[in-house]
Design a protein around this motif. Structure first.
Motif, mmCIF file in Angstrom:
data_model
loop_
_atom_site.group_PDB
_atom_site.id
_atom_site.type_symbol
_atom_site.label_atom_id
_atom_site.label_comp_id
_atom_site.label_asym_id
_atom_site.label_seq_id
_atom_site.Cartn_x
_atom_site.Cartn_y
_atom_site.Cartn_z
ATOM 1 N N THR A 1 -13.300 1.456 4.208
ATOM 2 C CA THR A 1 -12.621 1.788 2.957
ATOM 3 C C THR A 1 -13.464 2.760 2.137
ATOM 4 O O THR A 1 -14.688 2.655 2.097
ATOM 5 C CB THR A 1 -12.384 0.494 2.146
ATOM 6 O OG1 THR A 1 -11.579 -0.390 2.919
ATOM 7 C CG2 THR A 1 -11.691 0.789 0.820
ATOM 8 N N THR B 1 -8.628 -0.444 11.445
ATOM 9 C CA THR B 1 -8.885 -0.088 10.054
ATOM 10 C C THR B 1 -10.291 0.470 9.955
ATOM 11 O O THR B 1 -11.263 -0.206 10.289
ATOM 12 C CB THR B 1 -8.737 -1.313 9.134
ATOM 13 O OG1 THR B 1 -7.406 -1.818 9.246
ATOM 14 C CG2 THR B 1 -9.006 -0.922 7.686
ATOM 15 N N GLU C 1 -15.243 3.797 -0.924
ATOM 16 C CA GLU C 1 -15.839 2.803 -1.809
ATOM 17 C C GLU C 1 -15.472 2.983 -3.278
ATOM 18 O O GLU C 1 -15.223 2.001 -3.976
ATOM 19 C CB GLU C 1 -17.362 2.811 -1.647
ATOM 20 C CG GLU C 1 -17.821 2.325 -0.271
ATOM 21 C CD GLU C 1 -19.326 2.285 -0.151
ATOM 22 O OE1 GLU C 1 -20.005 2.684 -1.133
ATOM 23 O OE2 GLU C 1 -19.829 1.860 0.901
ATOM 24 N N CYS D 1 -6.620 4.344 8.413
ATOM 25 C CA CYS D 1 -6.238 3.532 9.575
ATOM 26 C C CYS D 1 -5.869 4.435 10.741
ATOM 27 O O CYS D 1 -5.474 5.580 10.576
ATOM 28 C CB CYS D 1 -5.063 2.623 9.240
ATOM 29 S SG CYS D 1 -5.390 1.432 7.925
ATOM 30 N N SER E 1 -4.007 7.766 5.704
ATOM 31 C CA SER E 1 -4.750 7.235 4.560
ATOM 32 C C SER E 1 -3.818 6.365 3.728
ATOM 33 O O SER E 1 -2.603 6.552 3.726
ATOM 34 C CB SER E 1 -5.307 8.373 3.700
ATOM 35 O OG SER E 1 -4.255 9.136 3.129
ATOM 36 N N GLU E 2 -4.412 5.396 3.017
ATOM 37 C CA GLU E 2 -3.654 4.504 2.147
ATOM 38 C C GLU E 2 -4.206 4.606 0.732
ATOM 39 O O GLU E 2 -5.346 4.219 0.476
ATOM 40 C CB GLU E 2 -3.740 3.064 2.656
ATOM 41 C CG GLU E 2 -3.118 2.883 4.037
ATOM 42 C CD GLU E 2 -3.177 1.445 4.539
ATOM 43 O OE1 GLU E 2 -2.647 1.193 5.627
ATOM 44 O OE2 GLU E 2 -3.741 0.579 3.833
ATOM 45 N N THR F 1 -4.998 0.965 -1.165
ATOM 46 C CA THR F 1 -6.095 0.165 -0.626
ATOM 47 C C THR F 1 -7.351 0.995 -0.361
ATOM 48 O O THR F 1 -8.398 0.423 -0.087
ATOM 49 C CB THR F 1 -5.675 -0.495 0.694
ATOM 50 O OG1 THR F 1 -5.327 0.539 1.628
ATOM 51 C CG2 THR F 1 -4.476 -1.416 0.486
ATOM 52 N N ARG F 2 -7.237 2.326 -0.391
ATOM 53 C CA ARG F 2 -8.326 3.271 -0.125
ATOM 54 C C ARG F 2 -8.814 3.169 1.323
ATOM 55 O O ARG F 2 -9.941 3.530 1.632
ATOM 56 C CB ARG F 2 -9.496 3.089 -1.112
ATOM 57 C CG ARG F 2 -9.100 3.134 -2.563
ATOM 58 C CD ARG F 2 -10.315 3.221 -3.488
ATOM 59 N NE ARG F 2 -11.343 2.247 -3.219
ATOM 60 C CZ ARG F 2 -11.312 0.988 -3.625
ATOM 61 N NH1 ARG F 2 -10.273 0.534 -4.331
ATOM 62 N NH2 ARG F 2 -12.306 0.154 -3.348
ATOM 63 N N ARG F 3 -7.937 2.705 2.210
ATOM 64 C CA ARG F 3 -8.303 2.600 3.621
ATOM 65 C C ARG F 3 -7.858 3.849 4.387
ATOM 66 O O ARG F 3 -6.955 4.566 3.978
ATOM 67 C CB ARG F 3 -7.631 1.386 4.265
ATOM 68 C CG ARG F 3 -8.043 0.051 3.686
ATOM 69 C CD ARG F 3 -7.425 -1.095 4.456
ATOM 70 N NE ARG F 3 -5.967 -0.989 4.553
ATOM 71 C CZ ARG F 3 -5.183 -1.948 5.026
ATOM 72 N NH1 ARG F 3 -5.721 -3.083 5.453
ATOM 73 N NH2 ARG F 3 -3.879 -1.780 5.077
ATOM 74 N N THR G 1 0.846 -1.186 0.000
ATOM 75 C CA THR G 1 0.000 0.000 0.000
ATOM 76 C C THR G 1 0.879 1.233 0.000
ATOM 77 O O THR G 1 2.102 1.138 -0.033
ATOM 78 C CB THR G 1 -0.973 0.003 1.188
ATOM 79 O OG1 THR G 1 -1.947 1.043 0.982
ATOM 80 C CG2 THR G 1 -0.262 0.235 2.502
#
Length: 298
Positions: free
Chosen positions: A202, A199, A204, A189, A181-182, A185-187, A165
Motif C-alpha cells: 500500500t 495485493t 503509505e 493489485c 490502483s485503488e 485503499t491506496r493499494r 474501494t
C-alpha cells in the motif's frame, strides 16, 4: 534489482490545461490526452502547441490508441464531485477518429450497464481492459468497483468486482496480468491470467490517491499519485524503487521509448474547477518503457 531511473531531463511542454488525464502517444509523435472538465480530447504537437481534436461531451477520463488509428476514450458521464458537464453523457467507451468524429461504442458489458468508466489499456491479445469505479466521493460509501474486459469481437466480461474501494488506473503486462490502483485503499493489485489476485504494498502516505500508471520494459510500475509529489516507482514485486519529482499533482503517464509523458492537474486543483492549471510534462529517462499494446473493437 534494477536501479531507480533518474530523469535526464524533465520539461513542461504544455500548460493552460483543465484536468488533463490519460495520455497516449500517436504514430507521428504527438500526444493525445483528455481534458476532463473541458469535455474534450486534445493533442499536443512539438512546435505546434495544443489543439482540440474532439468535443466528447461529459467527462472524458482517459484515452488509448487503437490499431485502427482511433482513440478509445473512457467517458465518466461528466458527473465528478460537484461538477456537471454542459452535456452529460452515458457512462461508456467512446471512439474518436482523427477527424474529430465521436461515437459511443459500449454502454454495457455482458448485460451490465457501465457507470463511470475511468481508465483503460489494451492487452496483448487485443482486448480492452478498463476500470469502472462508479461515483468518486471519499466522504460516502463507495460504489462497488469493477474491471471489465472487452474482446475484439465486441463480447466482454466482468473481470473483477471490488467492494469499498475505487479502482482507478490500469495497465496490462505482456503475460496478460492486469494491474490496477485503488484510490480509497491506496493499494496496487495484480490479477494473474489464472485469476489469482496479488495485493502489492500500500502507498503509505494517507493523503495519497493512486491514479494512472505505465510499465517500463523491465516491469517497473510508474504510478502517478495525486497529492504525493510525483511518480512513485514500484518494482514488479511492488517494492518501492523511489520516485520521480515531476509537476505538482500527477494524474497519469505513458511511455514512448525512453520518454515518459506525464499529465499534471496543477497546483491545488479543485474538483469541479475549470481553471486552466494543468500541464503536460516530458521526462527523458535512461530506461525504456513497455510499448503499449493495441487493439480494435468491432
Amino acid at each position: 534489482m534494477a536501479q531507480t531511473p533518474s530523469p535526464v531531463r524533465a520539461r513542461r511542454v504544455a500548460d493552460g490545461l483543465v484536468f488533463p488525464e490519460g495520455p497516449a502517444v500517436l504514430d507521428d509523435g504527438s500526444v493525445a490526452f483528455v481534458e476532463v472538465n473541458r469535455s474534450q480530447v486534445s493533442i499536443w504537437e512539438e512546435g505546434g502547441g495544443v489543439r482540440r481534436l474532439a468535443d466528447t461531451g461529459g467527462g472524458p477520463n482517459s484515452c488509448c490508441l487503437g490499431s485502427d488509428g482511433c482513440l478509445y476514450v473512457t467517458q465518466n458521464r461528466g458527473l465528478v464531485g460537484s461538477w456537471r458537464a454542459d452535456r452529460v453523457q452515458p457512462g461508456c467507451i467512446q471512439r474518436v477518429s482523427m477527424d474529430g468524429r465521436v461515437e459511443i461504442l459500449i454502454t454495457e458489458v455482458d448485460g451490465i450497464a457501465l457507470r463511470q468508466p475511468n481508465d483503460l489499456a489494451w492487452g496483448p491479445d487485443g482486448s480492452l481492459c478498463f476500470t469502472d469505479p462508479g461515483y468518486f466521493d471519499l466522504d460516502t460509501q463507495p460504489d462497488a468497483g469493477r474491471l471489465f474486459f472487452v474482446h475484439p469481437d465486441g463480447s466482454g466480461e466482468l473481470l473483477v468486482e471490488l467492494e469499498n474501494t475505487y479502482p482507478n488506473g490500469i495497465a496490462v503486462e505482456p503475460d496478460g496480468s492486469v494491474i490496477w490502483s485503488e484510490s480509497y485503499t491506496r493499494r496496487v493489485c495484480r490479477r494473474r491470467p489464472d485469476g489469482r489476485i496479488d495485493t502489492l504494498p500500500t502507498i503509505e502516505r494517507p493523503e495519497s490517491v493512486p491514479d494512472g500508471m505505465a510499465v517500463s520494459a523491465d516491469g517497473t510500475i510508474f504510478l502517478a499519485v495525486l497529492f504525493a509529489g510525483g511518480i512513485q516507482l514500484l518494482g514488479p514485486d511492488g517494492r518501492a524503487r523511489g520516485a520521480l519529482s515531476v509537476g505538482a499533482v500527477n494524474s497519469n503517464c505513458t511511455f514512448s521509448g525512453t520518454t515518459l509523458y506525464v499529465t499534471d492537474f496543477g497546483t491545488n486543483p479543485v474538483v469541479g474547477s475549470a481553471e486552466p492549471l494543468g500541464a503536460l510534462w516530458r521526462v527523458e529517462l535512461e530506461q525504456p518503457g513497455l510499448e503499449p499494446f493495441r487493439g480494435r473493437l468491432s
